[in-house]
Design a protein around this motif. Structure first.
Motif, PDB file in Angstrom:
ATOM      1  N   VAL A  23     -24.118  28.781  52.563  1.00  0.00           N
ATOM      2  CA  VAL A  23     -24.845  29.952  53.054  1.00  0.00           C
ATOM      3  C   VAL A  23     -25.412  29.551  54.410  1.00  0.00           C
ATOM      4  CG1 VAL A  23     -26.673  31.620  52.605  1.00  0.00           C
ATOM      5  CG2 VAL A  23     -25.402  30.602  50.691  1.00  0.00           C
ATOM      6  N   LEU A  24     -24.888  30.151  55.463  1.00  0.00           N
ATOM      7  CA  LEU A  24     -25.170  29.717  56.829  1.00  0.00           C
ATOM      8  C   LEU A  24     -26.135  30.673  57.503  1.00  0.00           C
ATOM      9  CD1 LEU A  24     -21.445  28.993  57.722  1.00  0.00           C
ATOM     10  CD2 LEU A  24     -23.147  27.349  56.871  1.00  0.00           C
ATOM     11  N   ALA A  25     -27.224  30.130  58.039  1.00  0.00           N
ATOM     12  CA  ALA A  25     -28.265  30.973  58.632  1.00  0.00           C
ATOM     13  C   ALA A  25     -28.605  30.529  60.047  1.00  0.00           C
ATOM     14  CB  ALA A  25     -29.523  30.939  57.766  1.00  0.00           C
ATOM     15  N   SER A  26     -28.806  31.477  60.922  1.00  0.00           N
ATOM     16  CA  SER A  26     -29.375  31.306  62.258  1.00  0.00           C
ATOM     17  C   SER A  26     -29.542  32.703  62.829  1.00  0.00           C
ATOM     18  CB  SER A  26     -28.481  30.443  63.163  1.00  0.00           C
ATOM     19  OG  SER A  26     -27.478  31.236  63.775  1.00  0.00           O
ATOM     20  N   ARG A  27     -29.966  32.798  64.080  1.00  0.00           N
ATOM     21  CA  ARG A  27     -30.122  34.126  64.678  1.00  0.00           C
ATOM     22  C   ARG A  27     -28.820  34.636  65.298  1.00  0.00           C
ATOM     23  NH1 ARG A  27     -35.002  32.949  68.689  1.00  0.00           N
ATOM     24  NH2 ARG A  27     -33.695  31.093  68.985  1.00  0.00           N
TER      25      ARG A  27
ATOM     26  N   ALA B 115     -32.536  33.544  50.783  1.00  0.00           N
ATOM     27  CA  ALA B 115     -32.458  32.885  49.477  1.00  0.00           C
ATOM     28  C   ALA B 115     -31.854  33.820  48.431  1.00  0.00           C
ATOM     29  CB  ALA B 115     -33.846  32.420  49.044  1.00  0.00           C
ATOM     30  N   SER B 116     -32.246  35.078  48.472  1.00  0.00           N
ATOM     31  CA  SER B 116     -31.715  36.046  47.505  1.00  0.00           C
ATOM     32  C   SER B 116     -30.214  36.230  47.679  1.00  0.00           C
ATOM     33  CB  SER B 116     -32.431  37.386  47.673  1.00  0.00           C
ATOM     34  OG  SER B 116     -33.797  37.278  47.344  1.00  0.00           O
TER      35      SER B 116
ATOM     36  N   ILE C  58     -29.169  27.820  44.050  1.00  0.00           N
ATOM     37  CA  ILE C  58     -29.329  27.059  45.293  1.00  0.00           C
ATOM     38  C   ILE C  58     -29.513  25.605  44.900  1.00  0.00           C
ATOM     39  CG2 ILE C  58     -30.728  26.624  47.349  1.00  0.00           C
ATOM     40  CD1 ILE C  58     -31.575  29.565  47.280  1.00  0.00           C
ATOM     41  N   ASP C  59     -28.539  24.771  45.191  1.00  0.00           N
ATOM     42  CA  ASP C  59     -28.621  23.346  44.868  1.00  0.00           C
ATOM     43  C   ASP C  59     -29.236  22.537  46.001  1.00  0.00           C
ATOM     44  OD1 ASP C  59     -27.257  23.415  42.274  1.00  0.00           O
ATOM     45  OD2 ASP C  59     -25.512  24.016  43.445  1.00  0.00           O
ATOM     46  N   VAL C  60     -28.939  22.946  47.246  1.00  0.00           N
ATOM     47  CA  VAL C  60     -29.405  22.205  48.427  1.00  0.00           C
ATOM     48  C   VAL C  60     -29.889  23.214  49.462  1.00  0.00           C
ATOM     49  CG1 VAL C  60     -28.787  20.599  50.279  1.00  0.00           C
ATOM     50  CG2 VAL C  60     -27.706  20.380  48.011  1.00  0.00           C
ATOM     51  N   TRP C  61     -31.038  22.935  50.046  1.00  0.00           N
ATOM     52  CA  TRP C  61     -31.527  23.751  51.161  1.00  0.00           C
ATOM     53  C   TRP C  61     -31.831  22.804  52.311  1.00  0.00           C
ATOM     54  CZ3 TRP C  61     -33.139  29.177  51.023  1.00  0.00           C
ATOM     55  CH2 TRP C  61     -33.727  29.615  52.227  1.00  0.00           C
ATOM     56  N   VAL C  62     -31.200  23.017  53.465  1.00  0.00           N
ATOM     57  CA  VAL C  62     -31.426  22.183  54.642  1.00  0.00           C
ATOM     58  C   VAL C  62     -32.205  22.994  55.673  1.00  0.00           C
ATOM     59  CG1 VAL C  62     -30.376  20.819  56.487  1.00  0.00           C
ATOM     60  CG2 VAL C  62     -29.286  20.907  54.219  1.00  0.00           C
TER      61      VAL C  62
ATOM     62  N   VAL D 184     -25.121  25.283  49.041  1.00  0.00           N
ATOM     63  CA  VAL D 184     -25.906  24.677  50.115  1.00  0.00           C
ATOM     64  C   VAL D 184     -26.314  25.739  51.130  1.00  0.00           C
ATOM     65  CG1 VAL D 184     -25.953  22.904  51.911  1.00  0.00           C
ATOM     66  CG2 VAL D 184     -24.588  22.538  49.828  1.00  0.00           C
ATOM     67  N   VAL D 185     -27.598  25.871  51.367  1.00  0.00           N
ATOM     68  CA  VAL D 185     -28.131  26.753  52.406  1.00  0.00           C
ATOM     69  C   VAL D 185     -28.493  25.898  53.609  1.00  0.00           C
ATOM     70  CG1 VAL D 185     -29.924  28.413  53.037  1.00  0.00           C
ATOM     71  CG2 VAL D 185     -29.038  28.356  50.681  1.00  0.00           C
ATOM     72  N   ILE D 186     -28.019  26.279  54.788  1.00  0.00           N
ATOM     73  CA  ILE D 186     -28.312  25.521  56.012  1.00  0.00           C
ATOM     74  C   ILE D 186     -28.887  26.473  57.050  1.00  0.00           C
ATOM     75  CG2 ILE D 186     -27.385  24.080  57.864  1.00  0.00           C
ATOM     76  CD1 ILE D 186     -25.105  23.305  55.971  1.00  0.00           C
ATOM     77  N   THR D 187     -30.108  26.215  57.507  1.00  0.00           N
ATOM     78  CA  THR D 187     -30.698  27.013  58.573  1.00  0.00           C
ATOM     79  C   THR D 187     -30.418  26.336  59.918  1.00  0.00           C
ATOM     80  OG1 THR D 187     -32.894  25.987  58.709  1.00  0.00           O
ATOM     81  CG2 THR D 187     -32.521  27.586  56.930  1.00  0.00           C
ATOM     82  N   GLY D 188     -30.448  27.119  60.980  1.00  0.00           N
ATOM     83  CA  GLY D 188     -30.098  26.566  62.290  1.00  0.00           C
ATOM     84  C   GLY D 188     -28.648  26.140  62.343  1.00  0.00           C
ATOM     85  N   ALA D 189     -27.783  26.874  61.616  1.00  0.00           N
ATOM     86  CA  ALA D 189     -26.396  26.429  61.428  1.00  0.00           C
ATOM     87  C   ALA D 189     -25.473  26.751  62.594  1.00  0.00           C
ATOM     88  CB  ALA D 189     -25.829  27.058  60.152  1.00  0.00           C
ATOM     89  N   ALA D 190     -25.907  27.568  63.540  1.00  0.00           N
ATOM     90  CA  ALA D 190     -24.993  28.026  64.586  1.00  0.00           C
ATOM     91  C   ALA D 190     -24.579  26.926  65.551  1.00  0.00           C
ATOM     92  CB  ALA D 190     -25.615  29.186  65.361  1.00  0.00           C
TER      93      ALA D 190
END
Length: 344
Positions: free
Chosen positions: A33-37, A73-74, A83-87, A8-14
């Motif tokens: 996979v946790l993403a934010s700035r 993504a890479s 990648i099964d889920v992208w939020v 699971v990839v989550i953007t804005g995760a912070a």
């Protein structure tokens, strides 16, 4: 889709909805996979998720940067194989009269909230097409259905996110990709730090406009649509009611929304200096790297039911003159409930 062991990839995760969603998925044993700035906030969250039984990595990412999103993504594929889920959840906003907001700030909201979702959707669907399966979740907003005053760019962006979802679902149908799903989630006002770090040119302090729901309520909905995909879902009774009523009598609902924002989202007693908020850089306040923003309370939860009853009651009124006569009363009831909540 089976949740356990999914990637699971989550953007804005912070913070806010993204953080709440990460914690929910972590409890289900996913690979995150946790993403934010905010690198430090992501590392802390990754440790929390690991402690809950997940495998988690932090990938600091500016979603307005196409190359950075492709790298996100890479990294997910390199680390976990798929990648099964992208939020898509990362978003920014300003509060300002339309004619007074710097156009640079308007463009920045579109770059993050629209192009960031486009970049995320592109990166996710490219991998999901190769796999033959996956779920893309786009977090939009009720304001994508009922736009607000002083939030012009944010409202535009969330309407665009809804349109993006429809277009992508149509293409997947034509390509007969039955195992790839695009789901759009529409939250109402949510108790997150969002209102603390939004840009502001109104001269008044921004607060969370009642009724306020918890971020975990949205996270639960996101997990639900991953397990059983649906095209679009509004979160909470109030959200569902607003969508229905706006389609039934848009003029009255828009007037009611304008009144609520003016009296329920902008403080009438607390001033605020002009600020670009977190548009061009992440908030440095540690308190803003949290799930909640401190906007909830027992009275607000209880009085949310009062407001919900007022709105839902419109649906029981028949069409024609009776509907037109009932609308002002509903708007007044909603405003009354909002004033009561603000005093709590």
């Amino acid at each position: 889709m089976r949740i356990r062991n999914s990637v699971v990839v989550i953007t804005g995760a912070a913070s806010g909805i993204g953080r709440a969603t990460a914690l929910r998925f972590a409890r289900r044993g996913t690979c995150l996979v946790l993403a934010s700035r905010r690198a430090e906030a992501l590392e802390t969250l990754a440790a929390e998720c690991t402690a809950l039984g997940s495998r988690a990595i932090a990938v600091p990412t500016d979603m307005s940067d196409h190359d950075a999103v492709q790298e996100l993504a890479s990294r997910a594929v390199e680390e976990f194989g798929r990648i099964d889920v992208w939020v898509n959840d990362a978003a920014v906003a300003f509060f300002s009269p339309f004619l007074e907001v710097p156009l640079r700030d308007f463009q920045r909201v579109i770059d993050v909230n629209v192009m960031g979702y486009v970049y995320g959707a592109r990166a996710a669907l490219e991998r999901m097409q190769e796999q033959g399966s996956g779920v893309l979740v786009n977090v939009a907003s009720i304001v994508g259905e009922v736009p607000q005053p002083y939030s012009s760019a944010y409202s535009v962006s969330k309407a665009a996110v809804r349109a993006l979802g429809v277009s992508l679902r149509s293409e997947l149908t034509l390509d007969r990709k039955k195992r790839i799903h695009v789901c759009t989630v529409l939250p109402p006002t949510i108790d997150t730090p969002f209102f603390h770090h939004a840009a502001n040119y109104t001269g008044r302090r921004v607060v969370a406009m009642p009724p306020v729901y918890s971020a975990d309520r949205v996270a639960k909905t996101i997990l639900g649509v991953v397990e059983k995909p649906v095209r679009e879902i509004a979160v909470g009774r109030i959200g569902r009611s607003m969508v229905r009523q706006h389609r039934l009598m848009p003029g009255q609902v828009e007037k009611g929304m304008a009144h609520q924002v003016e009296h329920g989202q902008l403080s009438r007693t607390e001033p605020a200096e002009d600020s670009t908020g977190n548009l061009y850089g992440p908030s440095l306040d540690p308190a803003n790297a949290a799930v909640t923003g401190g906007w909830s309370g027992r009275r607000r939860t209880a009085q949310r039911v009062v407001l919900g009853t007022a709105l839902v009651g419109v649906g029981a009124v028949v069409f024609g003159d009776k509907l037109k006569a009932a609308a002002p009363a509903v708007v007044a009831a909603a405003a009354s409930a909002g004033r009561a909540i603000r005093s709590s």
